[in-house]
Design an enzyme around this catalytic site. Structure first.
Site, short mmCIF file in Angstrom:
data_model
loop_
_atom_site.label_atom_id
_atom_site.label_comp_id
_atom_site.label_asym_id
_atom_site.label_seq_id
_atom_site.Cartn_x
_atom_site.Cartn_y
_atom_site.Cartn_z
N THR A 38 0.30 6.37 -1.16
CA THR A 38 0.59 7.36 -0.21
C THR A 38 1.55 8.41 -0.77
O THR A 38 2.65 8.22 -1.42
CB THR A 38 1.20 6.80 0.96
N GLN B 112 -9.56 4.97 0.20
CA GLN B 112 -9.09 3.92 0.76
C GLN B 112 -9.20 4.32 2.42
O GLN B 112 -8.64 5.21 2.59
CB GLN B 112 -7.67 3.54 0.53
N HIS C 270 -8.73 -0.85 3.82
CA HIS C 270 -7.34 -1.14 3.85
C HIS C 270 -6.86 -2.55 4.66
O HIS C 270 -6.61 -2.22 6.23
CB HIS C 270 -6.23 -0.01 4.27
N ASN D 286 -0.71 -4.84 4.08
CA ASN D 286 0.53 -4.09 4.45
C ASN D 286 0.91 -3.61 5.75
O ASN D 286 1.75 -3.00 5.84
CB ASN D 286 0.45 -3.00 3.41
N TYR E 296 -0.91 -3.11 8.31
CA TYR E 296 -1.66 -1.81 9.24
C TYR E 296 -2.63 -2.66 10.05
O TYR E 296 -2.62 -3.90 10.31
CB TYR E 296 -2.32 -1.03 8.29
N ARG F 261 -8.76 -4.52 0.65
CA ARG F 261 -7.23 -4.80 0.10
C ARG F 261 -6.85 -5.80 1.19
O ARG F 261 -6.78 -5.51 2.31
CB ARG F 261 -6.56 -3.82 -0.03
N ASN G 289 6.06 -3.72 6.47
CA ASN G 289 5.96 -3.20 7.77
C ASN G 289 6.02 -4.25 8.88
O ASN G 289 5.26 -4.37 10.03
CB ASN G 289 4.61 -2.50 8.11
N GLY H 175 0.29 0.71 -9.44
CA GLY H 175 0.97 1.60 -8.43
C GLY H 175 1.82 2.49 -8.90
O GLY H 175 1.61 3.32 -9.75
N ARG H 176 3.08 2.24 -8.98
CA ARG H 176 3.98 3.07 -9.24
C ARG H 176 4.02 3.61 -10.80
O ARG H 176 4.31 4.81 -11.06
CB ARG H 176 5.38 2.73 -8.86
C1 8OZ Z 1 4.46 3.62 1.40
C2 8OZ Z 1 4.60 4.59 2.24
C3 8OZ Z 1 3.50 4.90 3.14
C4 8OZ Z 1 2.60 4.00 3.25
C5 8OZ Z 1 1.15 0.91 2.34
C6 8OZ Z 1 -0.02 2.90 2.84
O1 8OZ Z 1 1.96 0.14 2.30
C7 8OZ Z 1 0.97 2.30 2.54
C8 8OZ Z 1 2.28 3.01 2.36
C9 8OZ Z 1 3.20 2.69 1.41
O2 8OZ Z 1 -0.29 0.42 2.02
#
Ligand code: 8OZ
Length: 367
Positions: free
Chosen positions: A25, A97, A178, A181, A183, A230, A238, A325-326
């Site tokens: 993101t 995604q 997705h 994480n 969501y 994923r 979260n 990622g990073r």
């Molecule tokens: C960091 C900041 C905002 C969203 C995720 C889509 O953790 C994210 C996300 C990560 O999968």
């Protein structure tokens, strides 16, 4: 002996190497539309075997952060088409995604300033990103309302429509659901967020039902071997938790084995943090075996905190793809740097979310 730098088949996707750019993101898509700098950003990274786009909202209700791209209006699809055309010209492959954040949102980001939606009306103790005067501002997520069972076919429909848009209108090679994480789909999977008493709560097959309905609909929409999923069995990201993740994810893996997926993408440990959590043990090898024993043919992709040595060890143990990622934020030529064991540019977390070219398209490649 499989190597990070050798080609591999992931479903219908023929990939030049086993190094994948993880979804990241970046909050640089005002009005949900990616701009020229985003075309440049992905093209700079096109030597990855596969690029996975940043999460793209499947519907206005699926938005949880400021300035993230969408997949539901034609200017958004036109913007993405410029990205996919340019990545393809550069010899790369890119999937999109598909993202619905569920309760990880804010009334300011929802249509009509409505409450975000969730399996149950339980607030996530986490924050989201709003943008004020061009700068990221963190805000606590809003109190959600529980989705009615009658609304769930609409969510499945929105995922499938966004998948169709991604592949047939925007030119992506495939999509990634997705399911990680914390969501929406992860909220349905896990006991910490799902206290429903209908067919979508309670027993494992009930909690997995929405994810599996979405996966079937998306595979139908994009065709065989073009959909990845994923998952993050134990991440606390979260504010998500499950009372007993091993049987849950072994079940999910066995069910997904029956679909013609491109890949299954698993985040090990805490997303962007420790790879193992003593208080949340999990056997990823058992999950992979459950998938293979049930006939799953998709590529097995792992993520979180990998370097070259760890990635090669994972391939030797049966993984097919490793996502980074990073390291890809600050190293557009990460594939070459890994191959040559060259040092990596450090990333600047102040420019991860929001802003323009700085910290986005200005990290140097090797000369
Ligand atoms: C960091 C900041 C905002 C969203 C995720 C889509 O953790 C994210 C996300 C990560 O999968």
């Amino acid at each position: 002996m499989s190597s990070l730098f050798e080609p591999v088949q992931a479903g219908a996707l023929q990939l030049a190497n086993r190094i994948v750019m993880a979804p990241l993101t970046r909050n640089r898509a005002p009005q949900g539309i990616v701009r020229d700098i985003t075309v440049t950003y992905y093209v700079q990274r096109a030597s990855a075997g596969l690029l996975i786009s940043e999460g793209a909202a499947i519907s206005p209700q699926g938005v949880g952060y400021a300035d993230v791209p969408g997949l539901y209006e034609s200017p958004q699809l036109d913007g993405w088409r410029r990205v996919t055309d340019a990545v393809h010209r550069a010899g790369g492959k890119i999937v999109c995604q598909l993202w619905h954040v569920g309760r990880v949102s804010h009334t300011d980001l929802q249509p009509g300033c409505a409450a975000p939606v969730a399996p149950s009306a339980i607030t996530a103790q986490t924050r989201t990103v709003l943008i004020k005067d061009g700068a990221p501002v963190f805000a606590p997520t809003s109190v959600p309302r529980a989705l009615t069972a009658a609304e769930l076919p609409g969510i499945v429909h929105d995922f499938a429509a966004a998948a169709r848009n991604a592949v047939h209108a925007a030119g992506f090679d495939g999509v990634e659901i997705h399911g990680a994480n914390g969501y929406l789909l992860d909220q349905f999977l896990k006991t910490g967020a799902n206290q429903r008493t209908d067919d979508y709560g309670g027993a494992i097959p009930n909690r997995a039902r929405l994810l599996l309905e979405v996966a079937r609909a998306v595979v139908d929409a994009v065709g065989p071997g073009r959909c990845g999923v994923r998952l993050s069995p134990v991440t606390p990201a979260n504010d998500i938790v499950d009372a007993n993740p091993q049987p849950l994810f072994d079940f999910v893996a066995r069910q997904l084995a029956q679909l013609d997926l491109a890949y299954l993408h698993t985040v090990e440990g805490s997303t962007g943090g420790p790879r193992a959590l003593p208080e949340r043990p999990f056997d990823y090898e058992a999950m992979r075996k459950a998938y293979r024993e049930a006939g799953g043919k998709g590529a097995w992709m792992l993520n979180n905190g990998y370097d070259r040595a760890l990635a090669e060890a994972a391939l030797a143990q049966g993984a097919d793809l490793i996502s980074f990622g990073r390291p890809f934020i600050s190293n557009p030529d990460l594939v070459r740097r890994l191959r040559e064991n060259a040092p990596l540019n450090p990333g600047d977390s102040k420019t991860f979310y929001g802003g323009g070219e700085k910290g986005y398209t200005d990290y140097p490649a090797l000369p």
